[in-house]
Design an enzyme around this catalytic site. Structure first.
Site, mmCIF file in Angstrom:
data_model
loop_
_atom_site.group_PDB
_atom_site.id
_atom_site.type_symbol
_atom_site.label_atom_id
_atom_site.label_comp_id
_atom_site.label_asym_id
_atom_site.label_seq_id
_atom_site.Cartn_x
_atom_site.Cartn_y
_atom_site.Cartn_z
ATOM 1 N N SER A 62 0.822 -1.206 0.000
ATOM 2 C CA SER A 62 0.000 0.000 0.000
ATOM 3 C C SER A 62 0.855 1.254 0.000
ATOM 4 O O SER A 62 1.965 1.272 0.545
ATOM 5 C CB SER A 62 -0.889 0.010 1.249
ATOM 6 O OG SER A 62 -1.525 1.247 1.417
ATOM 7 N N TYR B 158 -2.326 0.618 9.993
ATOM 8 C CA TYR B 158 -2.453 -0.102 8.724
ATOM 9 C C TYR B 158 -1.182 0.059 7.900
ATOM 10 O O TYR B 158 -0.591 -0.932 7.436
ATOM 11 C CB TYR B 158 -3.656 0.424 7.937
ATOM 12 C CG TYR B 158 -3.685 -0.065 6.504
ATOM 13 C CD1 TYR B 158 -3.838 -1.414 6.212
ATOM 14 C CD2 TYR B 158 -3.548 0.829 5.444
ATOM 15 C CE1 TYR B 158 -3.856 -1.866 4.896
ATOM 16 C CE2 TYR B 158 -3.565 0.399 4.131
ATOM 17 C CZ TYR B 158 -3.716 -0.954 3.864
ATOM 18 O OH TYR B 158 -3.715 -1.396 2.568
ATOM 19 N N LYS C 241 1.870 -2.833 6.876
ATOM 20 C CA LYS C 241 2.375 -3.107 5.530
ATOM 21 C C LYS C 241 3.887 -2.887 5.475
ATOM 22 O O LYS C 241 4.618 -3.623 4.788
ATOM 23 C CB LYS C 241 1.677 -2.207 4.508
ATOM 24 C CG LYS C 241 0.199 -2.506 4.344
ATOM 25 C CD LYS C 241 -0.043 -3.832 3.645
ATOM 26 C CE LYS C 241 -1.501 -4.057 3.337
ATOM 27 N NZ LYS C 241 -1.760 -5.286 2.572
#
Length: 323
Positions: free
Chosen positions: A116, A140, A144
């Site tokens: 991402s 988040y 990643k």
């Protein structure tokens, strides 16, 4: 190739399974169906399992002996990650570790990972290229980032070849209507804009209209899910043919604001999009736009379907057929 697709019953995973089958590859979907749909498994075998269950993972890999894995099985909501970071570190980091350990044990040599742009956080320069500092600003993005670090370390220690595809905002749906975007609850912008236009929800919530952008709303780089699917398949094909490990951005190089998407949707649907302005969400950068020149150079990848008109029309087609 023979490919295990973790999270293959989900949104991007199912579109990628269709593209794999279209290109003549054998598909195995590995999914716990926590957010995916059994009805989306249409192009190969199905193996029910959680990525944190190494016994199930190894059983799947031992049975099918794939050439590689395409890994989509991750939690993917920025707002939720701020409220519940443990879920993201358990699933995204812990789950990926289990996948890599299982690959090592069962001698699976290649993996493509859905990463991402959130790994960059608030970028210092735009558009974002792969040399930009990795400084995630929410759990988040941090999950990643840790996933990518593990990929690099396992590559050095165990020879696992990886491609981490850092993409921006997936959008749109399969043009044949066989699979689409179907989350419960739905939090992604374009389906929610359409839901508001079609009267399926009372109104769209716009989180922040005071960002340093031309109209005050966040700008994002939107990529059609079919373009993303093609990139994942191409990345794995190249590794199986002897390619090297890489982290690669996927994007269009231009972005649209929330208000621009609302206006374009109103034009296509012919109805207003009722919306209300709310406070900013924590962890949302003002603008994220990719420099995708590395994808063009390394993968010969160019988005074909990522105009805003095609994205909205394909999403509208799936939504109206499945209301």
């Amino acid at each position: 190739m023979k490919v295990v697709v973790t999270g293959g019953a989900g949104y991007i995973g199912s579109h990628t399974c269709k593209e794999l089958a279209k290109q003549g590859h054998t598909v195995v979907v590995y999914d716990n169906l926590s957010t995916g749909h059994r009805s989306f498994v249409k192009w190969g075998d199905f193996f029910h399992g959680d990525i944190r269950d190494m016994q199930a993972l190894r059983s799947c890999l031992k049975k099918y002996q794939p050439d590689g894995i395409i890994h989509f099985a991750a939690s993917a909501y920025v707002g939720e990650s701020v409220i519940n970071p443990g879920k993201y570190y358990s699933n995204n980091v812990g789950g990926t570790l289990c996948i890599l350990e299982s690959m090592r044990e069962e001698q699976v040599p290649n993996i493509v990972v859905s990463s991402s742009c959130a790994v960059y956080g608030q970028p210092e320069t735009l558009p974002i290229d792969e040399s930009c500092p990795l400084a995630p600003i929410n759990p988040y993005g941090a999950s990643k980032f840790f996933m990518e670090r593990m990929l690099s370390d396992f590559s050095v220690a165990h020879g696992i070849c990886f491609t981490s595809l850092r993409y921006f905002n997936a959008a749109g749906c399969d043009f044949d209507g066989e699979v689409g975007e179907d989350h419960e609850p739905e939090t992604h912008l374009i389906p929610r804009v359409l839901q508001a236009a079609l009267g399926m929800i009372e109104q769209l919530e716009v989180f922040g209209a005071d960002y340093p952008t031309p109209d005050g709303t966040c700008i994002r780089d939107y990529i059609h899910v079919c373009d993303l699917a093609t990139a994942h398949v191409t990345a794995l094909e190249q590794m199986v043919s002897g390619g090297k490990s890489n982290c690669i951005n996927l994007g269009t190089g231009s972005g649209f604001s929330i208000k621009e998407i609302i206006r374009q949707t109103e034009k296509i649907v012919g109805k207003p999009v009722p919306h209300v302005i709310k406070a900013r969400r924590k962890g949302d950068p003002a603008e994220l736009v990719a420099n995708a020149s590395a994808a063009q150079h390394l993968l010969a990848w160019y988005p074909q379907y990522s105009s805003l008109e095609l994205i909205i029309n394909s999403a509208l087609g799936y939504m109206t057929a499945n209301r």
